[in-house]
Write a protein that holds these residues in place. Structure first.
Motif, PDB file in Angstrom:
ATOM      1  N   GLY A 263       0.820  -1.207   0.000  1.00  0.00           N
ATOM      2  CA  GLY A 263       0.000   0.000   0.000  1.00  0.00           C
ATOM      3  C   GLY A 263       0.849   1.250   0.000  1.00  0.00           C
ATOM      4  O   GLY A 263       2.042   1.224   0.355  1.00  0.00           O
ATOM      5  N   LEU A 264       0.245   2.344  -0.383  1.00  0.00           N
ATOM      6  CA  LEU A 264       0.951   3.620  -0.463  1.00  0.00           C
ATOM      7  C   LEU A 264       0.705   4.432   0.809  1.00  0.00           C
ATOM      8  O   LEU A 264      -0.437   4.594   1.242  1.00  0.00           O
ATOM      9  CB  LEU A 264       0.479   4.403  -1.686  1.00  0.00           C
ATOM     10  CG  LEU A 264       1.510   5.319  -2.343  1.00  0.00           C
ATOM     11  CD1 LEU A 264       2.665   4.503  -2.896  1.00  0.00           C
ATOM     12  CD2 LEU A 264       0.875   6.128  -3.466  1.00  0.00           C
ATOM     13  N   PHE A 265       1.812   4.949   1.372  1.00  0.00           N
ATOM     14  CA  PHE A 265       1.749   5.754   2.582  1.00  0.00           C
ATOM     15  C   PHE A 265       2.476   7.080   2.360  1.00  0.00           C
ATOM     16  O   PHE A 265       3.394   7.166   1.545  1.00  0.00           O
ATOM     17  CB  PHE A 265       2.407   5.033   3.759  1.00  0.00           C
ATOM     18  CG  PHE A 265       1.682   3.792   4.213  1.00  0.00           C
ATOM     19  CD1 PHE A 265       0.832   3.824   5.309  1.00  0.00           C
ATOM     20  CD2 PHE A 265       1.861   2.590   3.543  1.00  0.00           C
ATOM     21  CE1 PHE A 265       0.168   2.681   5.730  1.00  0.00           C
ATOM     22  CE2 PHE A 265       1.203   1.437   3.950  1.00  0.00           C
ATOM     23  CZ  PHE A 265       0.346   1.480   5.062  1.00  0.00           C
ATOM     24  N   ALA A 266       2.064   8.109   3.110  1.00  0.00           N
ATOM     25  CA  ALA A 266       2.712   9.423   3.079  1.00  0.00           C
ATOM     26  C   ALA A 266       3.101   9.801   4.503  1.00  0.00           C
ATOM     27  O   ALA A 266       2.584   9.226   5.465  1.00  0.00           O
ATOM     28  CB  ALA A 266       1.763  10.474   2.498  1.00  0.00           C
ATOM     29  N   PRO A 267       4.004  10.753   4.663  1.00  0.00           N
ATOM     30  CA  PRO A 267       4.353  11.196   6.017  1.00  0.00           C
ATOM     31  C   PRO A 267       3.127  11.737   6.747  1.00  0.00           C
ATOM     32  O   PRO A 267       2.236  12.330   6.141  1.00  0.00           O
ATOM     33  CB  PRO A 267       5.381  12.312   5.777  1.00  0.00           C
ATOM     34  CG  PRO A 267       5.929  12.032   4.419  1.00  0.00           C
ATOM     35  CD  PRO A 267       4.786  11.453   3.634  1.00  0.00           C
ATOM     36  N   LYS A 268       3.089  11.538   8.059  1.00  0.00           N
ATOM     37  CA  LYS A 268       1.984  12.043   8.864  1.00  0.00           C
ATOM     38  C   LYS A 268       1.870  13.555   8.715  1.00  0.00           C
ATOM     39  O   LYS A 268       2.875  14.260   8.705  1.00  0.00           O
ATOM     40  CB  LYS A 268       2.215  11.703  10.341  1.00  0.00           C
ATOM     41  CG  LYS A 268       0.960  11.800  11.198  1.00  0.00           C
ATOM     42  CD  LYS A 268       0.010  10.669  10.869  1.00  0.00           C
ATOM     43  CE  LYS A 268      -1.166  10.609  11.837  1.00  0.00           C
ATOM     44  NZ  LYS A 268      -2.057   9.461  11.537  1.00  0.00           N
ATOM     45  N   GLY A 269       0.648  14.044   8.596  1.00  0.00           N
ATOM     46  CA  GLY A 269       0.429  15.477   8.472  1.00  0.00           C
ATOM     47  C   GLY A 269       0.196  15.939   7.054  1.00  0.00           C
ATOM     48  O   GLY A 269      -0.004  17.141   6.818  1.00  0.00           O
ATOM     49  N   LEU A 270       0.198  15.009   6.090  1.00  0.00           N
ATOM     50  CA  LEU A 270      -0.097  15.395   4.712  1.00  0.00           C
ATOM     51  C   LEU A 270      -1.509  15.989   4.664  1.00  0.00           C
ATOM     52  O   LEU A 270      -2.463  15.368   5.146  1.00  0.00           O
ATOM     53  CB  LEU A 270      -0.022  14.179   3.790  1.00  0.00           C
ATOM     54  CG  LEU A 270      -0.290  14.443   2.305  1.00  0.00           C
ATOM     55  CD1 LEU A 270       0.862  15.231   1.698  1.00  0.00           C
ATOM     56  CD2 LEU A 270      -0.489  13.124   1.552  1.00  0.00           C
ATOM     57  N   PRO A 271      -1.671  17.180   4.104  1.00  0.00           N
ATOM     58  CA  PRO A 271      -2.999  17.806   4.056  1.00  0.00           C
ATOM     59  C   PRO A 271      -4.045  16.900   3.420  1.00  0.00           C
ATOM     60  O   PRO A 271      -3.739  16.137   2.506  1.00  0.00           O
ATOM     61  CB  PRO A 271      -2.761  19.058   3.208  1.00  0.00           C
ATOM     62  CG  PRO A 271      -1.312  19.377   3.428  1.00  0.00           C
ATOM     63  CD  PRO A 271      -0.627  18.047   3.533  1.00  0.00           C
ATOM     64  N   GLN A 272      -5.275  17.004   3.914  1.00  0.00           N
ATOM     65  CA  GLN A 272      -6.338  16.110   3.463  1.00  0.00           C
ATOM     66  C   GLN A 272      -6.579  16.204   1.964  1.00  0.00           C
ATOM     67  O   GLN A 272      -6.841  15.185   1.312  1.00  0.00           O
ATOM     68  CB  GLN A 272      -7.639  16.435   4.212  1.00  0.00           C
ATOM     69  CG  GLN A 272      -8.794  15.482   3.895  1.00  0.00           C
ATOM     70  CD  GLN A 272      -8.459  14.039   4.228  1.00  0.00           C
ATOM     71  OE1 GLN A 272      -8.081  13.728   5.349  1.00  0.00           O
ATOM     72  NE2 GLN A 272      -8.599  13.144   3.257  1.00  0.00           N
ATOM     73  N   ASP A 273      -6.472  17.411   1.393  1.00  0.00           N
ATOM     74  CA  ASP A 273      -6.728  17.532  -0.043  1.00  0.00           C
ATOM     75  C   ASP A 273      -5.698  16.758  -0.867  1.00  0.00           C
ATOM     76  O   ASP A 273      -6.023  16.162  -1.893  1.00  0.00           O
ATOM     77  CB  ASP A 273      -6.770  19.002  -0.472  1.00  0.00           C
ATOM     78  CG  ASP A 273      -5.466  19.740  -0.219  1.00  0.00           C
ATOM     79  OD1 ASP A 273      -4.772  19.408   0.759  1.00  0.00           O
ATOM     80  OD2 ASP A 273      -5.141  20.649  -1.001  1.00  0.00           O
ATOM     81  N   LEU A 274      -4.437  16.723  -0.375  1.00  0.00           N
ATOM     82  CA  LEU A 274      -3.417  15.964  -1.085  1.00  0.00           C
ATOM     83  C   LEU A 274      -3.587  14.465  -0.852  1.00  0.00           C
ATOM     84  O   LEU A 274      -3.329  13.657  -1.752  1.00  0.00           O
ATOM     85  CB  LEU A 274      -2.022  16.408  -0.652  1.00  0.00           C
ATOM     86  CG  LEU A 274      -1.627  17.843  -1.023  1.00  0.00           C
ATOM     87  CD1 LEU A 274      -0.167  18.093  -0.675  1.00  0.00           C
ATOM     88  CD2 LEU A 274      -1.869  18.105  -2.506  1.00  0.00           C
ATOM     89  N   GLN A 275      -4.028  14.085   0.344  1.00  0.00           N
ATOM     90  CA  GLN A 275      -4.336  12.672   0.589  1.00  0.00           C
ATOM     91  C   GLN A 275      -5.393  12.190  -0.397  1.00  0.00           C
ATOM     92  O   GLN A 275      -5.273  11.112  -0.984  1.00  0.00           O
ATOM     93  CB  GLN A 275      -4.843  12.476   2.017  1.00  0.00           C
ATOM     94  CG  GLN A 275      -3.806  12.671   3.099  1.00  0.00           C
ATOM     95  CD  GLN A 275      -4.353  12.328   4.481  1.00  0.00           C
ATOM     96  OE1 GLN A 275      -5.014  11.306   4.664  1.00  0.00           O
ATOM     97  NE2 GLN A 275      -4.089  13.169   5.462  1.00  0.00           N
ATOM     98  N   THR A 276      -6.423  13.003  -0.564  1.00  0.00           N
ATOM     99  CA  THR A 276      -7.508  12.647  -1.481  1.00  0.00           C
ATOM    100  C   THR A 276      -7.015  12.606  -2.919  1.00  0.00           C
ATOM    101  O   THR A 276      -7.337  11.681  -3.672  1.00  0.00           O
ATOM    102  CB  THR A 276      -8.655  13.658  -1.354  1.00  0.00           C
ATOM    103  OG1 THR A 276      -9.139  13.649  -0.001  1.00  0.00           O
ATOM    104  CG2 THR A 276      -9.801  13.306  -2.293  1.00  0.00           C
TER     105      THR A 276
END
Length: 333
Positions: A263-276
Motif C-alpha cells: 500500500g501507499l503511505f505518506a508522512p503524517k500530516g499530509l494535508p487532506q486535499d493531497l491525501q484525497t
C-alpha cells in the motif's frame, strides 16, 4: 509632474515592506498557490531493486506519473527489513513529494520485531490506498515425498526437526509464516535464515533445505521450470496462476491466512486535499486494465482501497503478528 526612477523604486520598496508586515511575501504567496504537483515525486521502495516490492512499486510509479502529470521517481532504500526506507519517509516533509511503498512485512510485522524503531506504523504515516495483494506459496524440493500441505505437516511430525526451511531472513513474513504453521499444527521445523529470498531458493533447488514460504512472483520461474514443487498457497483465495493449488484454509488450517499486501503511505500530516488527490490517482491507476495486467503478470492481485480500509488492515495485522512474534520469541535489533 513625472516620478523619477528613484521615487518609483522607493515606493515599490514601501509596498513590499508593507506586505511583509502583514505576514505575506511574494515568494510565500506564490508557494501557497503553486499547484500540486509541480516537480517530481519520490516513491521510496524500502528494499533493493528486483524484489516483489520493487516490481510492484515501479508499476505503480509509472501509472501515477501519467495521472499526476509529474515523474514519480523510484528510490530504493533497502536495509533492516525495510526500516531504513520507512524512516526516510517518516521524517520527510508532508508535502506530497515523498511517498512510501509500504508492505505488511515492514509496516505490520517489524514494529513487533524491532523494539527501537525510529518510526511508528500508525503515528508516522498517512495511509493512502492499498495497491495489491500477493499470495504466498509453500514450495518444496522435488525429492521431498509430499505433494500437499497436510502431507508436509504429517512428514514433519514423523521427522521432528529434520526438515530445514529457508527464509529471506529472520523475522520476515516467510519465517513467521512457518512459525505460524508450527504453532497451529505442532510440527517441528528447523529455520535456516538467508540474506534474501534468492539465495534461499538456490539452496532449495540444490537440496540444502527442503522447503520455504515465498511470494509467487519470486518462486514462479522455478516452479514453471520444475526445479521446485508448489504444494499450497497461504492467501485467503487460490491463486489465478495456480488454480488447482488449495489454500492452507482449505487444507484444514482455518486461521492460516498469510499473504503479502502492498500500500501507499505518506508522512503524517499530509494535508487532506493531497491525501484525497493522491489516493484517487492510485485508485484510478489500479482500475486501469493496463496496470491490472502488469500486476497480474507478476502474480500480484490488483487491490485498491480507501485510506480507512488500509488503516484497518494495518491495525488488524499489527495485532495478529504481535501475537505470532511473541510466541516465536523473535526479537531483532
Amino acid at each position: 509632474m513625472t516620478e523619477t526612477t528613484d521615487a518609483i523604486s522607493r515606493r515599490n520598496l514601501l509596498v513590499l515592506a508593507g506586505a511583509g508586515v502583514c505576514g505575506v511575501t511574494p515568494s510565500l504567496s506564490m508557494a501557497q498557490t503553486e499547484p500540486y504537483p509541480s516537480r517530481p515525486i519520490i516513491l521510496v521502495i524500502p528494499f533493493a531493486a528486483g524484489g516483489t516490492t520493487d516490481i510492484i512499486g515501479r508499476v505503480i510509479a509509472d501509472a501515477l506519473s501519467k495521472r499526476l502529470g509529474q515523474p514519480v521517481v523510484v528510490d530504493n532504500k533497502g536495509g533492516a527489513g525495510g526500516n531504513i526506507g520507512a524512516a526516510v519517509v517518516a521524517s520527510a516533509k508532508p508535502d506530497g513529494y515523498s511517498l512510501l511503498m509500504g508492505y505488511n512485512g515492514t509496516n505490520a510485522i517489524n514494529p513487533s520485531l524491532y523494539p527501537k524503531l525510529s518510526w511508528d506504523p500508525v503515528k508516522s504515516f498517512e495511509p493512502l490506498s492499498m495497491v495489491a495483494r500477493v499470495n504466498n506459496v509453500v514450495v518444496v524440493n522435488p525429492s521431498l515425498p509430499v505433494k500437499t500441505l497436510p502431507e508436509l505437516v504429517a512428514y514433519a511430525k514423523a521427522h521432528p526437526g529434520v526438515l530445514n526451511y529457508g527464509s529471506a531472513g529472520a523475522g520476515t513474513i516467510f519465517h513467521l509464516a512457518a512459525e505460524m504453521l508450527e504453532q497451529q499444527t505442532g510440527a517441528q521445523l528447523t529455520h535456516v535464515p538467508y540474506k534474501g529470498a534468492a539465495p534461499a531458493l538456490v539452496d532449495l533447488i540444490g537440496g540444502q533445505i527442503q522447503l520455504m514460504f515465498s511470494t509467487i512472483p519470486t518462486a514462479l520461474p522455478h516452479i514453471k521450470a520444475g526445479k521446485i514443487r508448489a504444494i499450497g498457497v497461504t492467501g485467503a483465495k487460490r491463486s489465478p496462476l495456480f488454480p488447482d493449488l488449495p489454500t492452507a484454509t482449505e487444507s484444514g488450517y482455518s486461521s492460516m491466512v498469510v499473504d503479502s499486501w502492498f500500500g501507499l503511505f505518506a508522512p503524517k500530516g499530509l494535508p487532506q486535499d493531497l491525501q484525497t488527490r493522491i489516493g484517487n490517482a492510485v485508485r484510478d491507476a489500479i482500475a486501469d486494465p493496463t496496470t491490472q495486467q502488469k500486476l497480474l503478470e507478476q502474480g500480484a492481485t490488483p487491490h485498491s482501497s480507501s485510506s480507512a480500509e488500509l488503516a484497518q488492515t494495518l491495525g488488524s495485522d499489527l495485532v495478529t503478528w504481535r501475537s505470532i512474534v511473541a510466541k516465536a520469541k523473535v526479537t531483532l535489533e
